[in-house]
Design a protein around this motif. Structure first.
Motif, short mmCIF file in Angstrom:
data_model
loop_
_atom_site.label_atom_id
_atom_site.label_comp_id
_atom_site.label_asym_id
_atom_site.label_seq_id
_atom_site.Cartn_x
_atom_site.Cartn_y
_atom_site.Cartn_z
N LYS A 351 0.82 -1.22 0.00
CA LYS A 351 0.00 0.00 0.00
C LYS A 351 0.85 1.26 0.00
O LYS A 351 0.48 2.28 -0.60
CB LYS A 351 -0.94 0.00 1.21
N ASN A 352 1.99 1.21 0.67
CA ASN A 352 2.85 2.39 0.75
C ASN A 352 3.68 2.62 -0.50
O ASN A 352 4.11 3.76 -0.76
CB ASN A 352 3.79 2.28 1.96
N HIS A 353 3.94 1.57 -1.27
CA HIS A 353 4.83 1.71 -2.42
C HIS A 353 4.19 1.33 -3.75
O HIS A 353 4.35 2.06 -4.73
CB HIS A 353 6.09 0.87 -2.18
N TYR A 622 2.77 8.44 6.28
CA TYR A 622 2.43 9.61 5.48
C TYR A 622 2.02 9.20 4.07
O TYR A 622 1.14 9.81 3.46
CB TYR A 622 3.63 10.57 5.41
N GLN A 623 2.68 8.18 3.52
CA GLN A 623 2.35 7.75 2.17
C GLN A 623 0.91 7.26 2.09
O GLN A 623 0.19 7.55 1.13
CB GLN A 623 3.30 6.65 1.71
N LEU A 624 0.47 6.52 3.11
CA LEU A 624 -0.91 6.03 3.12
C LEU A 624 -1.88 7.20 3.27
O LEU A 624 -2.96 7.22 2.67
CB LEU A 624 -1.10 5.03 4.25
N ASP A 633 -1.14 18.66 0.88
CA ASP A 633 -0.49 19.81 1.52
C ASP A 633 0.36 19.22 2.64
O ASP A 633 -0.16 18.86 3.70
CB ASP A 633 -1.53 20.77 2.09
N PRO A 634 1.67 19.08 2.42
CA PRO A 634 2.52 18.37 3.40
C PRO A 634 2.41 18.90 4.82
O PRO A 634 2.36 18.12 5.77
CB PRO A 634 3.93 18.55 2.83
#
Length: 870
Positions: A351-353, A622-624, A633-634
């Protein structure tokens, strides 16, 4: 550096070569400033009739001599990395004598210098940097290899197969000859020359043959090979028992190399490993490193059958070997340790990559249809999603038939180069199922979204689930046909217990799998005495996104009581995720009570293992979070996640403190699921405790670091300190780490990575780090530690000035001239630029544009940068 215009290679254009190479006899003579390679290739025409020109691949070859059947050839052409000669017979021997310069080969493809040793890396197209050849996977030959080198500098000379001769040559030189009786493509060729320590062991196969096991490493690393040897023996035993695969040669060898682009390479009988993926000791290797080494050793060994004995017809079939072998190594790790935790971590990685890759400009099917540079397709889609596709086949046919199908596959295609269609056909033959539609998983890119709605009819005791699948357009594929999607499921009553299932759908009662085949599928469940709670996609039975708007009460029941541990974890993660999305939109509302309820339940649940508690208490990445918002918006994402983390840290400060201290152990280090889970949970609890603002927590973290007798405890302490604002304490520990471990390559890689991933690291600090004596831009591991570590550091990479984006872009251009394969890997961290707020989007786009403006871009970097900007 290649200078010709890159050519697009397409699957639809595949055709067999005009010639086959049946045997390759190589002599590799290593000298101080060059290496001479003499090849004798036994070649025959593919077919009959007119003899076409023989066109061989060859990169950076200094030609000294070309012969056909002993006759000198002067009428040949060598341009654009192709040698063309005209045979006069359909069967002949081609001879070439060339010089190459492995000492200057910073691409780490072909034959190159790794520290004080010479080694090779030929997958995918590295063999052409050694000598002229038909460098494609469907050309399979037997190999005899003779190595000659200085006896004092390179006393160990290795190649594929079994040793058949060795001796002295005079002038302090010696030779060794190796013969590999099994046909293989050139990408599986390997050779090593060095002054290496050797550790030996043996393995007795199920048929009673004794196999010699040998691991080679530079002398200062000789004490770090035992764990890899033990992992290898476990892998060999497991593959015999689970897949019926016995090893075939008399010797199996592994060599550790400090300079290596990938994790490891499965060359027949002579695996070459990145040192970081094979060398381990409790003092210098964390639990994660031990886990990774065990998995990679297994993965490369399993390739002996799923990749070597049966290989790929062409590179579009890469997942045939990689997806299948990733599936096999995941099953091995699951059997060795905790199956549920392994599954959770694999899915989180996917899911993250892989999900972001599926949703970005470089999205491609598991079986790509075209490429410019094949190195760019060693991706999480080909590997990890490919493994999920194999897993779904297993789910659909069941244990016994899957084993029967894999047996048929290995027996039917032994010694051949085949396709994914051939693999699926074996499953069709043993099961009688039609997998025509299923093969869309190989040919269609993108992650399907399954939307689920429910309705309960209390009067008729019927429960209805409606499933609607959709896959967004991806580059080159605007229209998607429906996939075959297996849904492992249960219906839970109000106590969280499984209810009996009777339905009108395609449901397998034995496996509890409901199969979806249409764009829309409605399933009616009968005799349902109360409104159930649907537990869907248990154990992540298909690589899909699921949108199912269940009530808060239903989600909480799944999070607290679902009997399927994976789905219980997934429900908890979804609650965390929804909370962070709410905080993102309304930061003033505070954290809801349901979060405290599930965290408290996880902490207090005595039935949960420490490893399960750790994953249950870990917040989504954070990626998810990025994957679940339309515009990134980081700073707002950071604020939302930090708010939730800080809340949990403070709210449960006493529990984190008690947990951290209760999980301490003075026992000798052991790597097993139970002990690794204990250390993982202690590290997580300590992180939360430090984030609560406790001075006692920081003191504990420093004490844990200084008293640690294993690397995991040491890193748990150091990471916790690096999360604080205690700059002086951080520098003291980092300085202590370097002074004690500066002579250990793996520890220095860790030291670099810890600083690049630390909160608040700046681009200026990264430049300073790269000027340190410990950094080497020609060493891929050290580059990944700094540049890759920083790119994964969400807070620092997304600084408001865009300096992080330009830093990575500048490093890509610099690395392009040194090692294009490594440079290209970093392009992907910028390719999601369209998803960010306008200012950041422009900054990332500008960084990508600056890469494209650079001169002499390699096909590796050019292809991915053009895709990112297209």
């Amino acid at each position: 550096m290649r200078t010709e215009t890159p050519v697009t290679i397409r699957l639809k254009d595949y055709k067999q070569p005009d010639y086959w190479i049946r045997h390759a006899e190589l002599t590799i003579r290593i000298f101080d400033h060059f290496t001479q390679v003499e090849s004798h290739l036994t070649i025959e025409q593919n077919g009959t009739g007119h003899l076409p020109p023989l066109v061989l691949d060859g990169v950076e070859q200094d030609i000294k001599e070309i012969e056909l059947d002993g006759e000198l050839v002067e009428n040949f052409s060598y341009e654009n990395d192709r040698l063309t000669v005209q045979p006069v017979k359909s069967h002949f021997v081609f001879k070439a004598v060339t010089h190459i310069n492995p000492n200057e080969n910073t691409s780490l493809e072909g034959l190159y210098k790794s520290g004080t040793m010479y080694c090779t890396q030929c997958e995918a197209e590295g063999f052409r940097k050694i000598t002229f050849y038909l460098d494609r996977p469907d050309v399979m030959a037997t190999f005899t290899t003779r190595l000659e080198a200085d006896k004092a500098l390179y006393p160990v000379l290795l190649s594929n197969g079994n040793p058949i001769d060795q001796g002295d040559l005079g002038d302090n030189r010696h030779f060794a000859v190796w013969d590999d009786p099994f046909v293989k493509p050139a990408y599986l060729f390997a050779a090593v020359a060095g002054d290496l320590a050797r550790q030996d062991d043996t393995f007795v196969t199920q048929s009673g043959r004794e196999v010699s096991l040998r691991i080679f490493a530079e002398h200062h690393n000789a004490h770090k090979t035992q764990f890899a040897l033990e992992s290898l023996k476990r892998s060999m035993k497991w593959d015999e028992e689970r897949f019926g695969r016995e090893y075939d040669l008399d010797i199996f060898m592994i060599v550790a190399s400090d300079f290596f682009n990938m994790g490891a390479m499965e060359n027949k009988g002579l695996n070459i490993f990145n040192s970081a993926a094979v060398l381990a000791s409790e003092e210098t290797s964390s639990d994660d490193r031990f886990d990774r080494i065990e998995a990679i050793v297994a993965h490369e060994y399993f390739h002996n059958w799923s990749g070597n004995r049966v290989t790929c017809r062409d590179w579009f079939q890469l997942s045939l070997k990689e997806g299948f072998t990733v599936y096999r190594d995941a099953e091995f790790t699951s059997d060795m340790h905790d199956r549920t935790v392994k599954r959770i971590k694999d899915v989180m990685f996917l899911k993250n990559h892989q999900f972001p890759e599926d949703g970005g400009p470089s999205a491609h099917p598991v079986q790509p249809q075209e490429y410019i540079e094949i190195n760019n397709f060693y991706t999480v889609t080909v590997y990890e999603k490919g493994a999920e596709v194999v897993g779904m086949l297993h789910t659909l046919v069941g244990d016994k038939l899957f084993r029967k199908g894999s047996d048929l596959y290995f027996e039917r295609f032994d010694g051949m180069a085949v396709t994914t269609d051939d693999f699926v056909a074996c499953m069709t033959e043993v099961s009688g199922q039609d997998f025509t539609q299923f093969k869309r998983w190989y040919t269609q890119a993108g992650t399907p979204t399954v939307r689920v709605t429910e309705h309960y009819d209390a009067e008729n005791q019927q429960y209805k689930l409606a499933f609607q699948q959709h896959c967004k357009p991806t580059p080159g594929q605007t229209e998607k046909l429906p996939f075959v999607i297996p849904v492992r499921m249960a219906l839970l009553n109000s106590e969280g217990q499984d209810m009996p299932i009777t339905c009108d759908g395609e449901f397998n009662e034995q496996t509890q799998v409901l199969t979806l085949r249409e764009t829309t599928t409605e399933v009616v469940f009968s005799n349902v005495s109360e409104k159930p709670v649907a537990s869907l996609f248990r154990d992540f039975s298909a690589p899909v996104r699921v949108h199912f708007e269940q009530s808060q009460e239903d989600r909480l029941l799944l999070a607290l009581r679902d009997g399927n541990a994976f789905n219980r974890f997934d429900a908890v993660q979804n609650i965390y995720l929804k909370e962070m999305l709410a905080l993102l939109n309304q930061p003033e509302q505070g954290v809801s009570e349901v979060i405290d309820q599930i965290v408290k339940a996880s902490i207090e649940d005595a039935d949960l293992s420490n490893a399960m508690k750790s994953v249950m208490l870990t917040l989504p990445s954070y990626q998810l979070l990025m994957d679940n918002v339309d515009v990134v918006d980081p700073q707002r994402l950071i604020a939302a996640r930090e708010t939730l983390k800080k809340h949990l840290a403070v709210q449960f400060a006493e529990q984190w403190a008690a947990m951290t201290q209760s999980l301490a152990s003075a026992d000798d280090y052991q790597f097993n699921a139970e002990e690794a889970g204990r250390r993982e949970l202690q590290g997580l609890a300590l992180s939360y405790w430090v984030n609560s603002g406790s001075d006692d927590a920081l003191s504990y973290a420093e004490a844990l670091y200084r008293a640690a007798h294993n690397q995991t405890d040491r890193l748990n302490g150091l990471r916790a300190v690096l999360e604080s604002d205690e700059t002086e304490r951080q520098q003291a520990l980092l300085g202590h780490f370097y002074r004690h471990w500066h002579n250990d390559t793996q520890m220095i890689e860790t030291w670099l990575s810890m600083q690049a991933t630390a909160d608040g690291v700046t681009v200026e600090q990264l430049h300073s780090l790269m000027e340190h004596e410990a950094f080497d831009i020609k060493n891929p591991n050290k580059v990944r530690s700094v540049v890759g570590g920083f790119a994964m550091n969400f807070k620092s990479f997304h600084d408001e000035q865009g300096a992080g984006y330009q830093f990575v872009a500048d490093m890509i251009v610099k690395l392009n001239a040194i090692n294009p394969q490594i440079a290209a890997r970093f392009v992907k961290v910028l390719e999601s630029w369209r998803k960010f707020t306008p200012m950041r989007s422009e900054q990332m786009q500008a960084a990508l544009t600056s890469i494209l403006a650079a001169s002499d871009l390699s096909p590796d970097v050019l292809e991915l940068t053009q895709k990112a900007l297209a």
